[in-house]
Design a protein around this motif. Structure first.
Motif, PDB file in Angstrom:
ATOM      1  N   GLY A 180       0.808  -1.214   0.000  1.00 29.09           N
ATOM      2  CA  GLY A 180       0.000   0.000   0.000  1.00 29.09           C
ATOM      3  C   GLY A 180       0.840   1.262   0.000  1.00 29.09           C
ATOM      4  N   MET A 181       1.903   1.287   0.810  1.00 29.18           N
ATOM      5  CA  MET A 181       2.730   2.487   0.932  1.00 29.18           C
ATOM      6  C   MET A 181       3.467   2.798  -0.371  1.00 29.18           C
ATOM      7  SD  MET A 181       5.197   3.632   4.036  1.00 29.18           S
ATOM      8  CE  MET A 181       6.071   2.080   4.072  1.00 29.18           C
ATOM      9  N   SER A 182       4.104   1.781  -0.957  1.00 27.86           N
ATOM     10  CA  SER A 182       4.829   2.023  -2.203  1.00 27.86           C
ATOM     11  C   SER A 182       3.870   2.356  -3.347  1.00 27.86           C
ATOM     12  CB  SER A 182       5.698   0.817  -2.561  1.00 27.86           C
ATOM     13  OG  SER A 182       4.923  -0.357  -2.683  1.00 27.86           O
ATOM     14  N   SER A 183       2.662   1.778  -3.311  1.00 27.65           N
ATOM     15  CA  SER A 183       1.679   2.051  -4.357  1.00 27.65           C
ATOM     16  C   SER A 183       1.053   3.430  -4.221  1.00 27.65           C
ATOM     17  CB  SER A 183       0.583   0.977  -4.348  1.00 27.65           C
ATOM     18  OG  SER A 183       1.126  -0.295  -4.665  1.00 27.65           O
ATOM     19  N   CYS A 184       1.145   4.033  -3.057  1.00 26.57           N
ATOM     20  CA  CYS A 184       0.678   5.406  -2.883  1.00 26.57           C
ATOM     21  C   CYS A 184       1.578   6.398  -3.625  1.00 26.57           C
ATOM     22  CB  CYS A 184       0.665   5.783  -1.396  1.00 26.57           C
ATOM     23  SG  CYS A 184      -0.723   5.118  -0.480  1.00 26.57           S
ATOM     24  N   VAL A 185       2.827   6.015  -3.827  1.00 25.19           N
ATOM     25  CA  VAL A 185       3.824   6.953  -4.346  1.00 25.19           C
ATOM     26  C   VAL A 185       4.267   6.624  -5.760  1.00 25.19           C
ATOM     27  CG1 VAL A 185       6.170   7.838  -4.006  1.00 25.19           C
ATOM     28  CG2 VAL A 185       4.654   7.508  -2.045  1.00 25.19           C
ATOM     29  N   MET A 186       4.615   5.365  -6.014  1.00 21.45           N
ATOM     30  CA  MET A 186       5.324   5.018  -7.245  1.00 21.45           C
ATOM     31  C   MET A 186       4.524   5.213  -8.533  1.00 21.45           C
ATOM     32  SD  MET A 186       8.457   4.518  -7.331  1.00 21.45           S
ATOM     33  CE  MET A 186       8.538   5.871  -6.155  1.00 21.45           C
ATOM     34  N   PRO A 187       3.244   4.807  -8.622  1.00 20.16           N
ATOM     35  CA  PRO A 187       2.524   5.020  -9.886  1.00 20.16           C
ATOM     36  C   PRO A 187       2.533   6.488 -10.319  1.00 20.16           C
ATOM     37  CG  PRO A 187       1.307   3.493  -8.508  1.00 20.16           C
ATOM     38  CD  PRO A 187       2.427   4.032  -7.655  1.00 20.16           C
ATOM     39  N   LYS A 188       2.279   7.398  -9.385  1.00 23.49           N
ATOM     40  CA  LYS A 188       2.297   8.819  -9.736  1.00 23.49           C
ATOM     41  C   LYS A 188       3.703   9.282 -10.084  1.00 23.49           C
ATOM     42  CE  LYS A 188       0.857  12.982 -10.308  1.00 23.49           C
ATOM     43  NZ  LYS A 188       0.090  13.297 -11.538  1.00 23.49           N
ATOM     44  N   ALA A 189       4.712   8.834  -9.318  1.00 17.05           N
ATOM     45  CA  ALA A 189       6.093   9.224  -9.604  1.00 17.05           C
ATOM     46  C   ALA A 189       6.516   8.762 -10.994  1.00 17.05           C
ATOM     47  CB  ALA A 189       7.028   8.655  -8.541  1.00 17.05           C
ATOM     48  N   LEU A 190       6.142   7.549 -11.366  1.00 15.88           N
ATOM     49  CA  LEU A 190       6.509   7.032 -12.683  1.00 15.88           C
ATOM     50  C   LEU A 190       5.778   7.770 -13.797  1.00 15.88           C
ATOM     51  CD1 LEU A 190       6.682   3.199 -11.905  1.00 15.88           C
ATOM     52  CD2 LEU A 190       8.588   4.787 -12.220  1.00 15.88           C
ATOM     53  N   CYS A 191       4.542   8.208 -13.530  1.00 20.33           N
ATOM     54  CA  CYS A 191       3.833   9.030 -14.514  1.00 20.33           C
ATOM     55  C   CYS A 191       4.556  10.359 -14.734  1.00 20.33           C
ATOM     56  CB  CYS A 191       2.394   9.280 -14.047  1.00 20.33           C
ATOM     57  SG  CYS A 191       1.285   7.878 -14.281  1.00 20.33           S
TER      58      CYS A 191
END
Length: 312
Positions: free
Chosen positions: A74-85
């Motif tokens: 949950g924590m990494s998914s809060c950040v990484m999808p947006k960061a990769l976009c």
């Protein structure tokens, strides 16, 4: 100067600028970031699958590992999808509601992870210092209740953060020099009095970290004392081995978190991109390495994972 707040009728957006100063390297930075993220999803997903499938692993220790895995996904998914976009497509805009929501979940899950590490330290303490009563003290139901208490604590402690953010007015310049809505980075965008926001964020960071690390330290102090009383070298080694994986996880989590907090709060001379890279690594590295640590150091789990990964 134009000012807006969270109650205004318009839909102003924040702009997440990624890693300032390293914009030209965003594509290259995305390679290790995406690799870490995919590895963490696969590792934690595999751990959850194996524990769910194997009834022999339906024990308090592995229930805690599953809670930790879900928290880290949950924590990494809060950040990484947006960061990769941001890195790949330049999609930098984020709504105010989205930013506040992201802030809430990042800090809520961080505090939840800390609570789980404390519970895991207590689990190891009971297993070594009072092994005959382990099955009666730590049942699956009791572990689930402790996990629920940790979740409630995290929600109640973090809930004031978005509420305090909503009361702030924000200037026309609302570009956030970060890959995600880090609380202090958002607060710095405000034109109003942010002293309450800053103080509350600081109190949460140091009080929760201090209390949880103290409980973990006390647990390991008593574990070490109990282990030193064991005369059998074989039993001595076995007792230490049961704590190795958890201790390694705490070292990774604690060192990254503490270093990131200290550099962010007091390292004014450190370049901004260093702060941001450290903040991202603090979110990415523990979810990636924790399944590996437990898979390598816990024989029972290692054998069960090998059963599924080594099929021909």
């Amino acid at each position: 100067m134009e000012v807006f707040n969270f109650t205004s009728s318009g839909p102003p957006m924040f702009i997440l600028n990624g890693i300032p100063g390293l914009e030209a390297a965003h594509i290259w930075i995305s390679i290790p970031f995406s690799t870490f993220y995919i590895t963490s999803l696969l590792g934690n997903g595999m751990l959850l699958f194996v524990v769910a499938k194997e009834e022999t692993l339906h024990k308090p220790m592995y229930l805690l590992l599953c809670m930790l895995a879900l928290t880290e996904i949950g924590m990494s998914s809060c950040v990484m999808p947006k960061a990769l976009c941001i890195f790949w497509f330049g999609f930098k805009g984020i709504t105010i509601d989205g930013c506040v929501t992201q802030t809430f979940f990042i800090y809520m899950l961080t505090i939840m992870e800390s609570a789980l590490l404390v519970t895991m330290a207590f689990d190891r303490y009971v297993a070594i210092c009072d092994p005959l009563r382990y099955a009666t003290i730590l049942t699956n139901a009791r572990i689930a209740k402790l996990g629920l208490v940790g979740l409630i604590r995290a929600v109640l402690l973090v809930l004031p953060l978005p509420l305090l953010l909503r009361r702030l007015p924000f200037c026309a310049n609302h570009v956030i020099p970060h890959t995600y809505c880090e609380h202090l980075a958002v607060v710095k965008m405000s034109c109003g009095d942010t002293s309450i926001n800053r103080m509350y964020g600081l109190v949460i960071t140091f009080v929760i970290s201090g209390l949880d690390l103290t409980f973990i330290g006390l647990s390991y102090g008593m574990i070490i004392r109990a282990v030193l009383k064991i005369k059998s070298r074989k039993a001595h080694q076995k007792a230490l081995n049961t704590c190795t994986a958890h201790f390694c996880v705490i070292v990774v989590y604690g060192s990254l978190t503490l270093f990131t907090v200290l550099t962010h709060r007091f390292g004014q001379d450190i370049a901004a991109h260093v702060h941001i890279l450290l903040a991202n690594l603090c979110i990415l590295v523990p979810p990636m390495v924790n399944p590996i640590i437990y898979g390598v150091k816990t024989k029972e789990l290692r054998d069960k994972m090998g059963k599924y990964t080594c099929r021909t």
